[in-house]
Write an enzyme that holds these catalytic residues in place. Structure first.
Site, short mmCIF file in Angstrom:
data_model
loop_
_atom_site.label_atom_id
_atom_site.label_comp_id
_atom_site.label_asym_id
_atom_site.label_seq_id
_atom_site.Cartn_x
_atom_site.Cartn_y
_atom_site.Cartn_z
N SER A 35 0.83 -1.21 0.00
CA SER A 35 0.00 0.00 0.00
C SER A 35 0.86 1.26 0.00
O SER A 35 1.70 1.43 0.89
CB SER A 35 -0.90 0.04 1.24
OG SER A 35 -1.72 -1.09 1.30
N HIS B 63 -3.67 -2.43 -4.33
CA HIS B 63 -2.68 -3.41 -4.78
C HIS B 63 -2.86 -3.64 -6.28
O HIS B 63 -3.96 -3.81 -6.76
CB HIS B 63 -2.83 -4.72 -4.00
CG HIS B 63 -2.39 -4.61 -2.57
ND1 HIS B 63 -1.12 -4.92 -2.16
CD2 HIS B 63 -3.03 -4.17 -1.46
CE1 HIS B 63 -1.02 -4.70 -0.85
NE2 HIS B 63 -2.17 -4.25 -0.40
N THR C 292 -0.05 -12.33 -1.91
CA THR C 292 -1.12 -13.04 -1.22
C THR C 292 -0.96 -12.75 0.26
O THR C 292 0.11 -12.97 0.83
CB THR C 292 -1.02 -14.56 -1.49
OG1 THR C 292 -1.21 -14.77 -2.88
CG2 THR C 292 -2.10 -15.30 -0.72
N GLU D 141 -6.31 -4.30 14.85
CA GLU D 141 -6.18 -4.69 16.25
C GLU D 141 -7.14 -3.90 17.14
O GLU D 141 -7.56 -2.80 16.79
CB GLU D 141 -4.76 -4.43 16.76
CG GLU D 141 -3.68 -5.18 16.02
CD GLU D 141 -3.48 -4.70 14.60
OE1 GLU D 141 -3.54 -3.48 14.37
OE2 GLU D 141 -3.30 -5.55 13.71
N ASN E 201 -1.15 4.98 9.18
CA ASN E 201 -2.08 5.32 10.27
C ASN E 201 -1.41 5.08 11.62
O ASN E 201 -0.51 4.26 11.74
CB ASN E 201 -3.36 4.47 10.18
CG ASN E 201 -3.08 2.97 10.19
OD1 ASN E 201 -2.72 2.39 9.16
ND2 ASN E 201 -3.22 2.36 11.35
I1 8IG Z 1 -2.02 0.03 6.03
O1 8IG Z 1 -2.93 -0.49 11.88
C1 8IG Z 1 -2.20 -0.92 7.76
N1 8IG Z 1 -2.09 -2.23 7.82
N2 8IG Z 1 -2.48 -5.03 11.51
N3 8IG Z 1 -2.71 -2.72 11.71
C2 8IG Z 1 -2.48 -3.82 10.95
N4 8IG Z 1 -2.28 -3.76 9.64
C3 8IG Z 1 -2.28 -2.55 9.08
C4 8IG Z 1 -2.50 -1.38 9.80
C5 8IG Z 1 -2.73 -1.48 11.19
N5 8IG Z 1 -2.45 -0.36 8.94
#
Ligand code: 8IG
Length: 277
Positions: free
Chosen positions: A39, A71, A93, A193, A235
Site C-alpha cells: 500500500s 494493490h 497473497t 487490532e 495510520n
Molecule cells: I495500512 O494499523 C495498515 N495495515 N495489523 N494494523 C495492521 N495492519 C495494518 C494497519 C494497522 N495499517
C-alpha cells in the site's frame, strides 16, 4: 520421499513453473532484484527503470489478485540503468486471504527461482510510535511474527538473526541517513487490532503493525534471499490516536506519500543494484 520433502518439493516446483512462465512472457531470463510493492508504494516501479513487460498476476502460475484496493495485480519486469532487471511483484497473497502461510511464500519463492538475490519488501502499516505519523517511511530492523504460523514446513531451521540484512539497511542509510528503523509486528488480520492488542504489541517491542511482511521475510530467508523491508506508516495503530481506522484513510495516506517514498525506493534500488555484480 517423506511428506515434508514432498511438500517442499511441490512449493519449489510451483515457484520454478512461475519463474519459467515469467521468463518466457517477459523475455528476461534473470531478474536480480525483486520488489514487493505494498500500500502506497505502487508508483515506484515507474521510477526505477524502463518497463519491459507487464503480466497480469492472474495469468502467472500460483498468483492471484488479492482484491485489496491499493494493490496492483500485475507482475512486471523493469530494466534498471545498469542493465540488470527487477521483478516487481504487484500482487501479494496476504495471510488473511485464508490460503495458508505457504501461499504467502509463493511471491518470494518465485523471485528466487527467477534469479533474484535480494528482495525489497514494502508495506503500509500502523504505527505505535506517536512521532511516526502517516507518511513516515521506516526501515524494518526486526520483526515479531504474531500469526502463530510459518510459511515453511518440515525440518527447515532457517536462521533469522539478520533477517533484515544490516548490509542493505546500511545502503539505504547512505541514500537517507535520517530513515528511522523499527520493529514490525505482523498480526493475522484482516481485522485491525483492538487498542489492547496494540498496547500488548507495543509492550513486546513493536513499533509498526501490519499484515504481510514477517511471513514473507521468513519465506525469503528460506530461499536464501537477502531482505530489505521498508514500511510506510499510513495510520496510527488503534488507540494511538483519536478516532477509528478506515481503509480509505490508509489509501489516502499512501497517495499523499506516494511520490516521495517512490523516489526514495528508486534511489535505494539504484544503490543496492550498484553492489550486484
Ligand atoms: I495500512 O494499523 C495498515 N495495515 N495489523 N494494523 C495492521 N495492519 C495494518 C494497519 C494497522 N495499517
Amino acid at each position: 520421499m517423506t511428506q515434508n520433502e514432498a511438500d517442499s518439493h511441490t512449493a519449489s516446483t510451483d515457484a520454478a513453473h512461475a519463474a519459467a512462465f515469467i521468463a518466457e512472457r517477459t523475455g528476461i531470463s534473470t531478474h536480480e532484484i525483486a520488489l514487493t510493492l505494498g500500500s502506497g508504494w505502487g508508483e515506484a516501479a515507474g521510477l526505477i527503470g524502463t518497463t519491459i513487460a507487464e503480466v497480469p498476476a492472474t495469468e502467472v502460475p500460483g498468483f492471484s489478485i488479492s482484491g485489496v484496493a491499493g494493490h496492483a495485480g500485475t507482475i512486471s519486469s523493469i530494466e534498471l540503468p545498469s542493465g540488470h532487471h527487477a521483478l516487481i511483484l504487484g500482487a501479494r497473497t496476504h495471510f488473511y486471504e485464508g490460503k495458508g502461510a505457504a501461499a504467502v511464500a509463493h511471491g518470494v519463492r518465485t523471485a528466487a527461482a527467477a534469479g533474484a538475490k535480494v528482495a525489497l519488501l514494502t508495506n503500509g502499516c500502523g504505527s505505535t510510535v506517536p512521532e511516526w505519523g502517516p507518511g513516515t517511511a521506516v526501515l524494518i530492523k526486526d520483526h515479531l511474527n504474531l500469526t502463530a504460523c510459518s510459511p515453511l514446513e518440515g525440518a527447515n531451521f532457517v536462521d533469522l538473526t539478520d533477517a533484515y540484512a544490516q548490509r542493505l539497511r546500511n545502503l539505504a542509510h547512505e541514500v537517507d541517513p535520517a530513515l528511522p528503523e523499527g520493529v514490525y509486528a505482523q498480526f493475522p488480520g484482516p481485522h485491525y487490532e483492538t487498542p489492547a492488542e496494540v498496547r500488548m504489541a507495543r509492550t513486546l517491542g513493536a513499533d509498526l503493525i501490519g499484515m504481510s511482511t514477517a511471513l514473507e521475510t521468513i519465506a525469503a530467508r528460506g530461499v536464501g534471499l537477502e531482505v530489505l523491508g521498508i514500511s510506510l506508516v499510513t495510520n496510527h495503530a488503534a488507540g494511538f490516536a483519536p478516532g477509528t481506522l478506515d481503509h480509505s484513510e490508509v489509501l489516502a495516506a499512501g497517495r499523499e506519500a506516494g511520490p516521495r517514498i517512490s523516489q526514495l525506493l528508486a534511489q535505494i534500488v539504484s544503490r543496492i543494484d550498484k553492489e550486484i555484480l
